[in-house]
Scaffold this active site. Structure first.
Site, PDB file in Angstrom:
ATOM      1  N   LYS A  58       0.866  -1.079  -0.102  1.00 39.80           N
ATOM      2  CA  LYS A  58       0.194  -0.125   0.024  1.00 39.80           C
ATOM      3  C   LYS A  58       1.012   1.318   0.038  1.00 39.80           C
ATOM      4  CE  LYS A  58      -1.707   1.566   4.190  1.00 39.80           C
ATOM      5  NZ  LYS A  58      -1.531   3.197   4.367  1.00 39.80           N
ATOM      6  N   ASN A  59       1.823   1.124   0.906  1.00 38.67           N
ATOM      7  CA  ASN A  59       2.696   2.365   0.998  1.00 38.67           C
ATOM      8  C   ASN A  59       3.633   2.785  -0.153  1.00 38.67           C
ATOM      9  OD1 ASN A  59       1.368   2.965   3.415  1.00 38.67           O
ATOM     10  ND2 ASN A  59       3.181   2.547   4.714  1.00 38.67           N
ATOM     11  N   ARG A  98      -4.077  10.417   4.281  1.00 39.10           N
ATOM     12  CA  ARG A  98      -2.964  11.130   4.395  1.00 39.10           C
ATOM     13  C   ARG A  98      -2.118  11.451   3.074  1.00 39.10           C
ATOM     14  NH1 ARG A  98       0.431  14.208   7.755  1.00 39.10           N
ATOM     15  NH2 ARG A  98       2.559  13.938   7.341  1.00 39.10           N
ATOM     16  N   CYS A 115      -5.344   8.168   9.281  1.00 34.37           N
ATOM     17  CA  CYS A 115      -5.486   7.654  10.619  1.00 34.37           C
ATOM     18  C   CYS A 115      -5.088   8.423  11.751  1.00 34.37           C
ATOM     19  CB  CYS A 115      -4.492   6.571  10.793  1.00 34.37           C
ATOM     20  SG  CYS A 115      -5.020   4.758  10.096  1.00 34.37           S
ATOM     21  N   ARG A 164       0.520  14.696  12.719  1.00 32.35           N
ATOM     22  CA  ARG A 164       0.957  14.614  11.474  1.00 32.35           C
ATOM     23  C   ARG A 164       1.076  15.817  10.518  1.00 32.35           C
ATOM     24  NH1 ARG A 164      -1.575   8.756   9.286  1.00 32.35           N
ATOM     25  NH2 ARG A 164       0.433   8.754   8.489  1.00 32.35           N
ATOM     26  N   PRO A 165       1.902  16.646  10.765  1.00 30.95           N
ATOM     27  CA  PRO A 165       1.938  18.068  10.211  1.00 30.95           C
ATOM     28  C   PRO A 165       2.751  17.570   8.994  1.00 30.95           C
ATOM     29  CG  PRO A 165       3.588  18.190  11.865  1.00 30.95           C
ATOM     30  CD  PRO A 165       2.781  16.555  12.257  1.00 30.95           C
ATOM     31  N   ASP A 223       4.998  20.071   7.827  1.00 31.47           N
ATOM     32  CA  ASP A 223       5.819  21.140   7.651  1.00 31.47           C
ATOM     33  C   ASP A 223       7.348  20.813   6.924  1.00 31.47           C
ATOM     34  OD1 ASP A 223       6.420  19.528   9.852  1.00 31.47           O
ATOM     35  OD2 ASP A 223       7.610  20.769  10.842  1.00 31.47           O
ATOM     36  N   LEU A 224       7.622  19.504   7.086  1.00 36.12           N
ATOM     37  CA  LEU A 224       8.862  19.015   6.227  1.00 36.12           C
ATOM     38  C   LEU A 224       8.845  19.149   4.776  1.00 36.12           C
ATOM     39  CD1 LEU A 224      10.009  16.328   8.629  1.00 36.12           C
ATOM     40  CD2 LEU A 224      11.075  18.686   8.685  1.00 36.12           C
ATOM     41  N   ASP A 260       4.058   0.563  12.026  1.00 33.65           N
ATOM     42  CA  ASP A 260       3.171   0.132  11.667  1.00 33.65           C
ATOM     43  C   ASP A 260       2.815  -1.341  12.070  1.00 33.65           C
ATOM     44  OD1 ASP A 260       2.564   2.421  10.254  1.00 33.65           O
ATOM     45  OD2 ASP A 260       3.012   1.666   8.160  1.00 33.65           O
ATOM     46  N   VAL A 283       7.637   7.212  17.104  1.00 27.41           N
ATOM     47  CA  VAL A 283       7.355   7.799  15.627  1.00 27.41           C
ATOM     48  C   VAL A 283       6.246   8.699  15.727  1.00 27.41           C
ATOM     49  CG1 VAL A 283       7.004   7.573  13.146  1.00 27.41           C
ATOM     50  CG2 VAL A 283       8.665   6.194  14.405  1.00 27.41           C
ATOM     51  N   ARG A 311      -8.941  -0.073   4.763  1.00 28.93           N
ATOM     52  CA  ARG A 311      -7.923   0.791   3.926  1.00 28.93           C
ATOM     53  C   ARG A 311      -6.881   0.348   3.556  1.00 28.93           C
ATOM     54  NH1 ARG A 311      -6.816   5.461   7.490  1.00 28.93           N
ATOM     55  NH2 ARG A 311      -5.333   5.764   5.875  1.00 28.93           N
TER      56      ARG A 311
HETATM   57  C1  UD1 Z   1       4.208   6.753   6.241  1.00 31.10           C
HETATM   58  C2  UD1 Z   1       3.382   5.620   6.157  1.00 31.10           C
HETATM   59  C3  UD1 Z   1       2.609   5.098   7.460  1.00 31.10           C
HETATM   60  C4  UD1 Z   1       3.886   5.029   8.404  1.00 31.10           C
HETATM   61  C5  UD1 Z   1       4.860   6.002   8.566  1.00 31.10           C
HETATM   62  C6  UD1 Z   1       6.072   5.894   9.271  1.00 31.10           C
HETATM   63  C7  UD1 Z   1       2.379   6.093   3.852  1.00 31.10           C
HETATM   64  C8  UD1 Z   1       1.488   6.303   2.738  1.00 31.10           C
HETATM   65  N1  UD1 Z   1       2.235   6.032   5.097  1.00 31.10           N
HETATM   66  O1  UD1 Z   1       3.435   7.872   6.792  1.00 31.10           O
HETATM   67  O2  UD1 Z   1       1.955   3.989   7.259  1.00 31.10           O
HETATM   68  O3  UD1 Z   1       3.300   4.601   9.714  1.00 31.10           O
HETATM   69  O4  UD1 Z   1       5.324   6.610   7.136  1.00 31.10           O
HETATM   70  O5  UD1 Z   1       6.765   4.975   8.991  1.00 31.10           O
HETATM   71  O6  UD1 Z   1       3.791   5.828   3.404  1.00 31.10           O
HETATM   72  N2  UD1 Z   1       6.284  14.463  10.361  1.00 31.10           N
HETATM   73  C9  UD1 Z   1       6.576  15.991  10.685  1.00 31.10           C
HETATM   74  N3  UD1 Z   1       6.410  16.887   9.761  1.00 31.10           N
HETATM   75  C10 UD1 Z   1       6.193  16.414   8.312  1.00 31.10           C
HETATM   76  C11 UD1 Z   1       6.121  14.945   8.143  1.00 31.10           C
HETATM   77  C12 UD1 Z   1       6.228  14.155   9.215  1.00 31.10           C
HETATM   78  O7  UD1 Z   1       6.702  16.450  12.055  1.00 31.10           O
HETATM   79  O8  UD1 Z   1       6.220  17.082   7.564  1.00 31.10           O
HETATM   80  C13 UD1 Z   1       6.273  13.492  11.643  1.00 31.10           C
HETATM   81  C14 UD1 Z   1       5.168  12.961  11.556  1.00 31.10           C
HETATM   82  O9  UD1 Z   1       4.205  13.761  12.555  1.00 31.10           O
HETATM   83  C15 UD1 Z   1       5.351  11.524  12.417  1.00 31.10           C
HETATM   84  C16 UD1 Z   1       6.778  11.450  12.059  1.00 31.10           C
HETATM   85  O10 UD1 Z   1       7.325  12.654  11.187  1.00 31.10           O
HETATM   86  O11 UD1 Z   1       5.503  11.683  13.646  1.00 31.10           O
HETATM   87  C17 UD1 Z   1       6.805  10.307  10.720  1.00 31.10           C
HETATM   88  O12 UD1 Z   1       5.902  10.450   9.695  1.00 31.10           O
HETATM   89  P1  UD1 Z   1       6.376  10.173   8.156  1.00 31.10           P
HETATM   90  O13 UD1 Z   1       7.586   9.302   8.072  1.00 31.10           O
HETATM   91  O14 UD1 Z   1       6.092  11.261   7.464  1.00 31.10           O
HETATM   92  O15 UD1 Z   1       4.799   9.495   7.943  1.00 31.10           O
HETATM   93  P2  UD1 Z   1       3.927   9.249   6.696  1.00 31.10           P
HETATM   94  O16 UD1 Z   1       4.754   9.564   5.450  1.00 31.10           O
HETATM   95  O17 UD1 Z   1       2.824  10.148   7.278  1.00 31.10           O
END
Ligand code: UD1
Length: 417
Positions: free
Chosen positions: A22-23, A92, A116, A121-122, A124-125, A304, A326, A396
């Site tokens: 899926k990811n 997301r 979820c 889950r911002p 910003d990055l 996950d 995480v 999902r």
């Molecule tokens: C992806 C996966 C999800 C998995 C996660 C971590 C997909 C579709 N989903 O989610 O299943 O649980 O990786 O392995 O691939 N963060 C920030 N700022 C940002 C982005 C992220 O602070 O701009 C934080 C998030 O809040 C979280 C952490 O970074 O605490 C990890 O998030 P991220 O690796 O971005 O996960 P996703 O890509 O959303």
């Protein structure tokens, strides 16, 4: 909305084929926006999140031809309309459309994504990356507008190795002018799969799978044919299902290397694995015993898999600690597991799990995707009947889970309510 009714199951036995990840498929579908040529994607699991991504592409004007487990996407007639919020809020990964639309049209308007409820889950990055590449960012009434007269390569350091930010920046950078370096980037197998897909389209990406990715911008990308990697989280979930029922199964279509963080921990608990000619065999090596586990970005233990692993811990001898690093709100399954008779105590981002002799089926609710999978696993070993509601969360991310589990002997059925 349906429910799963699950009875305590005898040891699971047989073969189970793992679907495409899926990811991986979600960012790869978003990446098809980067070209006006057709992309042919194989091993596509048509689960709810994938259907939502296809609807999002369709809302931009993409032509989609679905076959049994493949899809041909053609984005030759797309325009950069604002995406419908009722679709964006569902997943997301909808935000992964921002990078490709920005690269192709120079402007994207998109709402903050959903998904979820496991943390704030911002994004910003993602935005930091776009901004360093020269994009202007405006946020008004929940809508983010990102625009540029032309993206330029940049050196981007991620404060955290975010999977989504790495993917979005990579997709934005493939057609930027000059060279982009993303350091402290995510190294997940799904990042490598996306980079391979983009390179087959004609992108120039090196270093995917390491913490430093280099992208040399190119003018135009072509269509290509690609096969999605197997879903390591789906595979890990079935491994734990085999472990908790003391079963003996063979999982086909897996990449053992991607599963190492999970198989290593399972071994410590006495759930053994061995590579066979057609996959990985999973079987019980003795009584289950508890361990400590800490979630980390890859190659650490995947967040996950945390909920499903905790289900196994609830019936393993001794006490173990689960440390979630995480996401900040990923323990919603704890209350439900305790309702089934588990002994779990929460202390900020740690859960202390003391194994009990048996758990009991009752009515429980899936609160998010992996929490739902954890309840299925617990139900397979719990005395009596478990009724799981809100299973749309589970659907999902798991393709035909009740069919796959039934085939290896689980006592699970879906009812509509
Ligand atoms: C992806 C996966 C999800 C998995 C996660 C971590 C997909 C579709 N989903 O989610 O299943 O649980 O990786 O392995 O691939 N963060 C920030 N700022 C940002 C982005 C992220 O602070 O701009 C934080 C998030 O809040 C979280 C952490 O970074 O605490 C990890 O998030 P991220 O690796 O971005 O996960 P996703 O890509 O959303």
């Amino acid at each position: 909305m349906g429910k799963f009714i699950i009875e305590k199951s005898s040891p699971l036995r047989g073969r189970i084929k793992i679907s495409g990840a899926k990811n991986s498929v979600l960012p790869i579908l978003a990446a098809t926006i980067l070209t006006d040529k057709s992309c042919d994607i194989n091993e596509v699991p048509f689960l709810k999140d994938v259907e939502t991504m296809l609807e999002l592409l369709n809302s931009l004007g993409a032509e989609i031809i679905k076959n049994k487990d493949s899809v041909i996407v053609s984005c030759n007639k797309i325009s950069n309309k604002e995406l419908p919020y009722d679709l964006v809020k569902k997943i997301r990964a909808s935000f992964l459309i921002a990078g490709p639309v920005l690269a192709r049209f120079g402007i994207v308007r998109i709402q903050m994504p959903g998904g979820c409820p496991i943390g704030v889950r911002p994004v910003d990055l993602h935005l930091k990356g776009f901004s360093l590449m020269g994009a202007k960012i405006k946020q008004e009434h929940g809508v983010i507008e990102i625009s540029t007269k032309g993206l330029k390569g940049a050196d981007i350091y991620l404060d955290f190795p975010s999977v989504g930010a790495t993917e979005n920046i990579m997709m934005a950078a493939v057609m930027a002018k000059g060279v982009t370096n993303i350091s402290n980037c995510a190294v997940e197998p799904e990042i490598v799969d996306l980079a391979q897909f983009l390179n087959q389209m004609g992108a120039k990406i090196t270093g995917a799978g390491s913490d430093n990715i280099k992208i040399i911008g190119t003018d135009i990308l072509n269509g290509c044919k690609h096969t999605i990697i197997p879903d390591r989280i789906e595979a890990g979930t079935y491994m734990i299902a085999a472990g908790i029922t003391k079963g003996d199964i063979i999982m086909q279509n897996v990449i053992p290397e991607h599963l190492k963080p999970v198989t290593a921990k399972l071994k410590e608990m006495n759930v053994m694995t061995e590579e066979t000619s057609d996959g990985i065999r999973v079987y019980c090596g003795g009584n289950l015993k508890n361990v400590d586990v800490k979630t980390m970005p890859f190659p650490g233990f995947p967040t996950d898999m945390q909920a499903q692993f905790m289900s196994l811990m609830t019936v393993s001898k001794g006490t173990g600690i689960v440390n979630e690093t995480v996401f900040e709100n990923r323990f919603m399954h704890v209350g439900e597991l305790n309702r089934m008779g588990a002994d779990i105590k929460l202390e900020s981002n740690s859960a202390i799990v003391t194994g009990v002799k048996k758990t009991m089926g009752t009515k429980v609710k899936a609160t998010d995707l992996r929490a739902g999978a954890a309840l299925i696993i617990s139900a397979l070993a719990a005395e009596g009947e478990t009724e799981i509601s809100d299973i749309y969360h589970i659907e999902r991310g798991y393709y035909k889970i009740e069919e796959k589990l039934s085939k290896i002997g689980a006592n699970i059925k879906k009812i509509e309510d």
